[in-house]
Design a protein around this motif. Structure first.
Motif, PDB file in Angstrom:
ATOM      1  N   SER A 131       0.955  -1.096   0.101  1.00  0.00           N
ATOM      2  CA  SER A 131       0.014   0.003   0.161  1.00  0.00           C
ATOM      3  C   SER A 131       0.737   1.108  -0.080  1.00  0.00           C
ATOM      4  O   SER A 131       2.045   1.374   0.157  1.00  0.00           O
ATOM      5  CB  SER A 131      -0.856  -0.013   1.348  1.00  0.00           C
ATOM      6  OG  SER A 131      -0.062   0.461   2.422  1.00  0.00           O
ATOM      7  N   TRP A 132       0.353   2.434  -0.446  1.00  0.00           N
ATOM      8  CA  TRP A 132       1.015   3.700  -0.514  1.00  0.00           C
ATOM      9  C   TRP A 132       1.334   4.127   1.049  1.00  0.00           C
ATOM     10  O   TRP A 132       2.070   5.038   1.187  1.00  0.00           O
ATOM     11  CB  TRP A 132       0.052   4.666  -1.518  1.00  0.00           C
ATOM     12  CG  TRP A 132       0.750   4.565  -2.553  1.00  0.00           C
ATOM     13  CD1 TRP A 132      -0.122   4.126  -3.661  1.00  0.00           C
ATOM     14  CD2 TRP A 132       1.843   4.815  -3.328  1.00  0.00           C
ATOM     15  NE1 TRP A 132       0.301   4.239  -4.925  1.00  0.00           N
ATOM     16  CE2 TRP A 132       1.573   4.485  -4.705  1.00  0.00           C
ATOM     17  CE3 TRP A 132       3.067   5.146  -2.781  1.00  0.00           C
ATOM     18  CZ2 TRP A 132       2.798   4.638  -5.615  1.00  0.00           C
ATOM     19  CZ3 TRP A 132       4.006   5.542  -3.642  1.00  0.00           C
ATOM     20  CH2 TRP A 132       3.859   5.185  -5.101  1.00  0.00           C
ATOM     21  N   VAL A 133       0.497   3.688   2.077  1.00  0.00           N
ATOM     22  CA  VAL A 133       0.944   4.060   3.331  1.00  0.00           C
ATOM     23  C   VAL A 133       2.391   3.355   3.819  1.00  0.00           C
ATOM     24  O   VAL A 133       3.106   4.241   4.170  1.00  0.00           O
ATOM     25  CB  VAL A 133      -0.105   3.397   4.458  1.00  0.00           C
ATOM     26  CG1 VAL A 133       0.146   3.938   5.805  1.00  0.00           C
ATOM     27  CG2 VAL A 133      -1.488   4.087   4.067  1.00  0.00           C
ATOM     28  N   VAL A 134       2.699   2.289   3.326  1.00  0.00           N
ATOM     29  CA  VAL A 134       3.920   1.521   3.491  1.00  0.00           C
ATOM     30  C   VAL A 134       4.940   2.301   2.634  1.00  0.00           C
ATOM     31  O   VAL A 134       6.073   2.911   3.152  1.00  0.00           O
ATOM     32  CB  VAL A 134       3.766   0.147   3.341  1.00  0.00           C
ATOM     33  CG1 VAL A 134       5.207  -0.535   3.686  1.00  0.00           C
ATOM     34  CG2 VAL A 134       2.928  -0.389   4.060  1.00  0.00           C
ATOM     35  N   LEU A 135       4.507   2.430   1.318  1.00  0.00           N
ATOM     36  CA  LEU A 135       5.703   2.881   0.547  1.00  0.00           C
ATOM     37  C   LEU A 135       5.710   4.590   0.583  1.00  0.00           C
ATOM     38  O   LEU A 135       6.930   4.756   0.684  1.00  0.00           O
ATOM     39  CB  LEU A 135       5.203   2.766  -1.111  1.00  0.00           C
ATOM     40  CG  LEU A 135       5.104   1.253  -1.554  1.00  0.00           C
ATOM     41  CD1 LEU A 135       4.545   1.152  -3.097  1.00  0.00           C
ATOM     42  CD2 LEU A 135       6.494   0.733  -1.579  1.00  0.00           C
ATOM     43  N   GLY A 136       4.777   5.163   1.269  1.00  0.00           N
ATOM     44  CA  GLY A 136       5.003   6.557   1.384  1.00  0.00           C
ATOM     45  C   GLY A 136       6.038   6.824   2.390  1.00  0.00           C
ATOM     46  O   GLY A 136       6.960   7.777   2.360  1.00  0.00           O
ATOM     47  N   GLY A 137       6.036   5.718   3.605  1.00  0.00           N
ATOM     48  CA  GLY A 137       7.065   5.957   4.674  1.00  0.00           C
ATOM     49  C   GLY A 137       8.577   5.790   4.199  1.00  0.00           C
ATOM     50  O   GLY A 137       9.342   6.269   4.340  1.00  0.00           O
ATOM     51  N   ILE A 138       8.298   4.578   3.287  1.00  0.00           N
ATOM     52  CA  ILE A 138       9.891   4.179   2.620  1.00  0.00           C
ATOM     53  C   ILE A 138      10.281   5.367   1.789  1.00  0.00           C
ATOM     54  O   ILE A 138      11.464   5.839   1.958  1.00  0.00           O
ATOM     55  CB  ILE A 138       9.711   3.066   1.882  1.00  0.00           C
ATOM     56  CG1 ILE A 138       9.412   1.913   2.797  1.00  0.00           C
ATOM     57  CG2 ILE A 138      10.870   2.739   1.017  1.00  0.00           C
ATOM     58  CD1 ILE A 138       9.021   0.457   1.981  1.00  0.00           C
ATOM     59  N   PHE A 139       9.524   5.985   1.143  1.00  0.00           N
ATOM     60  CA  PHE A 139       9.949   6.886  -0.114  1.00  0.00           C
ATOM     61  C   PHE A 139      10.291   8.337   0.782  1.00  0.00           C
ATOM     62  O   PHE A 139      11.340   9.068   0.345  1.00  0.00           O
ATOM     63  CB  PHE A 139       9.116   7.260  -0.935  1.00  0.00           C
ATOM     64  CG  PHE A 139       8.996   6.239  -2.149  1.00  0.00           C
ATOM     65  CD1 PHE A 139      10.205   6.108  -2.872  1.00  0.00           C
ATOM     66  CD2 PHE A 139       7.806   5.718  -2.443  1.00  0.00           C
ATOM     67  CE1 PHE A 139      10.167   5.032  -3.869  1.00  0.00           C
ATOM     68  CE2 PHE A 139       7.856   4.846  -3.477  1.00  0.00           C
ATOM     69  CZ  PHE A 139       9.097   4.516  -4.198  1.00  0.00           C
ATOM     70  N   ASP A 179       5.208   6.126  -9.198  1.00  0.00           N
ATOM     71  CA  ASP A 179       3.805   5.128  -9.341  1.00  0.00           C
ATOM     72  C   ASP A 179       4.151   3.972 -10.408  1.00  0.00           C
ATOM     73  O   ASP A 179       3.537   2.875 -10.430  1.00  0.00           O
ATOM     74  CB  ASP A 179       2.963   6.299  -9.770  1.00  0.00           C
ATOM     75  CG  ASP A 179       1.658   5.524 -10.170  1.00  0.00           C
ATOM     76  OD1 ASP A 179       0.784   5.157  -9.177  1.00  0.00           O
ATOM     77  OD2 ASP A 179       1.245   5.141 -11.344  1.00  0.00           O
ATOM     78  N   ILE A 180       4.961   4.547 -11.439  1.00  0.00           N
ATOM     79  CA  ILE A 180       5.416   3.552 -12.620  1.00  0.00           C
ATOM     80  C   ILE A 180       6.093   2.543 -11.848  1.00  0.00           C
ATOM     81  O   ILE A 180       5.791   1.279 -12.233  1.00  0.00           O
ATOM     82  CB  ILE A 180       6.142   4.299 -13.786  1.00  0.00           C
ATOM     83  CG1 ILE A 180       5.069   5.257 -14.119  1.00  0.00           C
ATOM     84  CG2 ILE A 180       6.286   3.444 -14.715  1.00  0.00           C
ATOM     85  CD1 ILE A 180       3.894   4.989 -14.884  1.00  0.00           C
ATOM     86  N   TRP A 181       7.046   2.921 -11.121  1.00  0.00           N
ATOM     87  CA  TRP A 181       7.954   1.849 -10.510  1.00  0.00           C
ATOM     88  C   TRP A 181       7.026   0.605  -9.686  1.00  0.00           C
ATOM     89  O   TRP A 181       7.316  -0.461  -9.720  1.00  0.00           O
ATOM     90  CB  TRP A 181       8.866   2.384  -9.609  1.00  0.00           C
ATOM     91  CG  TRP A 181       9.684   1.488  -8.745  1.00  0.00           C
ATOM     92  CD1 TRP A 181      10.812   0.842  -9.026  1.00  0.00           C
ATOM     93  CD2 TRP A 181       9.118   1.292  -7.336  1.00  0.00           C
ATOM     94  NE1 TRP A 181      10.873   0.215  -8.051  1.00  0.00           N
ATOM     95  CE2 TRP A 181      10.190   0.192  -6.956  1.00  0.00           C
ATOM     96  CE3 TRP A 181       8.252   1.518  -6.172  1.00  0.00           C
ATOM     97  CZ2 TRP A 181      10.395  -0.378  -5.654  1.00  0.00           C
ATOM     98  CZ3 TRP A 181       8.182   0.826  -5.414  1.00  0.00           C
ATOM     99  CH2 TRP A 181       9.291  -0.078  -4.764  1.00  0.00           C
TER     100      TRP A 181
END
Length: 311
Positions: A131-139, A179-181
């Motif tokens: 989810s973008w919640v997880v990826l948001g923190g990573i990025f 997003d593409i990644w």
């Protein structure tokens, strides 16, 4: 005689329905979910034409304002910028979201080592399930201007640190690339399946005619993928005003409203934070109408130029 034929036809139709009744029952839960969560909420569109007060209820004695909410929203200072950002971000996501998976699928198809191919395919489509919640923190950590690994590499090579998520010059490209990644590996599965469905005799005939690998891709593989490419393009055009709320909400801040604020985040602040439910619903209805128009036009184009029909 005609009456007899009609009775036979009715009996045959009923027999088919009786035979396929288990299949209809299997569809029933899905139809109920669609009706409850997709069609029933459409009754709330009436709020777009009201000065909505929650305490009175959706169908209570609300003040009818007609198109007043639309006029109010279109006159807000941030609406035009949010609409522009939505179109630009969604456009590049659609274009690259089609091109990158196709190129990746073509490249992966040229790999002869099946073990390596399966490993690469598994690795690249795993981000789709995060989810973008997880990826948001990573990025946020990776792209930090002070401690992020990306900026550490840039500074190690002699460059200057870049505030990817806080600079309007870089925020929009960062959204598109991330997003593409996240999605290209999963999207490539569809195209790999289409490639596997191409008749191998066509490749053998192309080899006999002296075609190299590039010409086989151009004259055999891509034409064989045409239908699925058209289908994916038709489906994606319906998202022309969906720039990705989950992603942007988890990555943006007030510093990048100029380049990152989209209609969905605009509606979020308008409806849930400012409690202007009527104008927020008006924006949602506006989005739905435009998306429906794009889907209809894209379907007509697919039928007109590619002779493709969904039904």
């Amino acid at each position: 005689m005609a009456s007899g034929k009609k009775k036979i036809k009715n009996k045959y139709t009923f027999a088919i329905f009786k035979r396929e009744l288990p299949l209809h029952l299997m569809l029933l839960p899905g139809l109920i979910l669609v009706a409850v969560f997709s069609y029933t909420p459409m009754a709330g569109l009436v709020i777009a034409f009201q000065k909505f007060i929650p305490s009175k209820g959706m169908f209570g004695d609300q003040q009818w304002v007609g198109l007043g909410n639309f006029s109010y929203v279109f006159s807000l200072p941030g609406f035009n910028q949010a609409l522009k950002n939505t179109i630009v971000i969604a456009f590049w996501k659609i274009i690259l979201g089609l091109a990158v998976p196709i190129v990746f699928a073509l490249m992966l198809n040229e790999v002869n080592r099946n073990g390596f191919k399966r490993t690469v395919q598994t690795v690249v489509y795993l981000p789709y399930f995060l989810s973008w919640v997880v990826l948001g923190g990573i990025f946020l950590d990776m792209l930090s201007p002070s401690s992020g690994i990306i900026n550490q590499i840039i500074t190690a090579l002699g460059g200057k640190s870049i505030f990817f998520l806080g600079d309007n010059r870089y925020f929009k490209p960062t959204l598109i690339v991330t997003d593409i990644w996240k999605n290209f590996g999963y999207g490539a599965i569809v195209y790999l399946a289409a490639i596997l469905g191409i008749d191998t005799d066509l490749y053998e005939a192309a080899q006999i005619d002296g075609a190299n690998r590039w010409r086989q891709v151009w004259h055999v593989t891509l034409p064989g993928m045409r239908m699925i490419i058209v289908l994916m393009m038709v489906l994606s055009l319906g998202n022309v005003l969906n720039a990705g709320f989950d992603q942007i909400f988890n990555l943006y801040s007030k510093a990048v409203y100029e380049s990152g604020d989209i209609l969905d985040t605009f509606v979020y602040r308008l409806g849930l934070i400012d409690a202007q439910y009527g104008p927020a619903t008006a924006v949602g209805l506006f989005k739905s109408i435009i998306s429906t128009m794009f889907i209809s036009v894209s379907y007509w184009l697919a039928y007109r130029f590619a002779d493709y029909r969904i039904f």
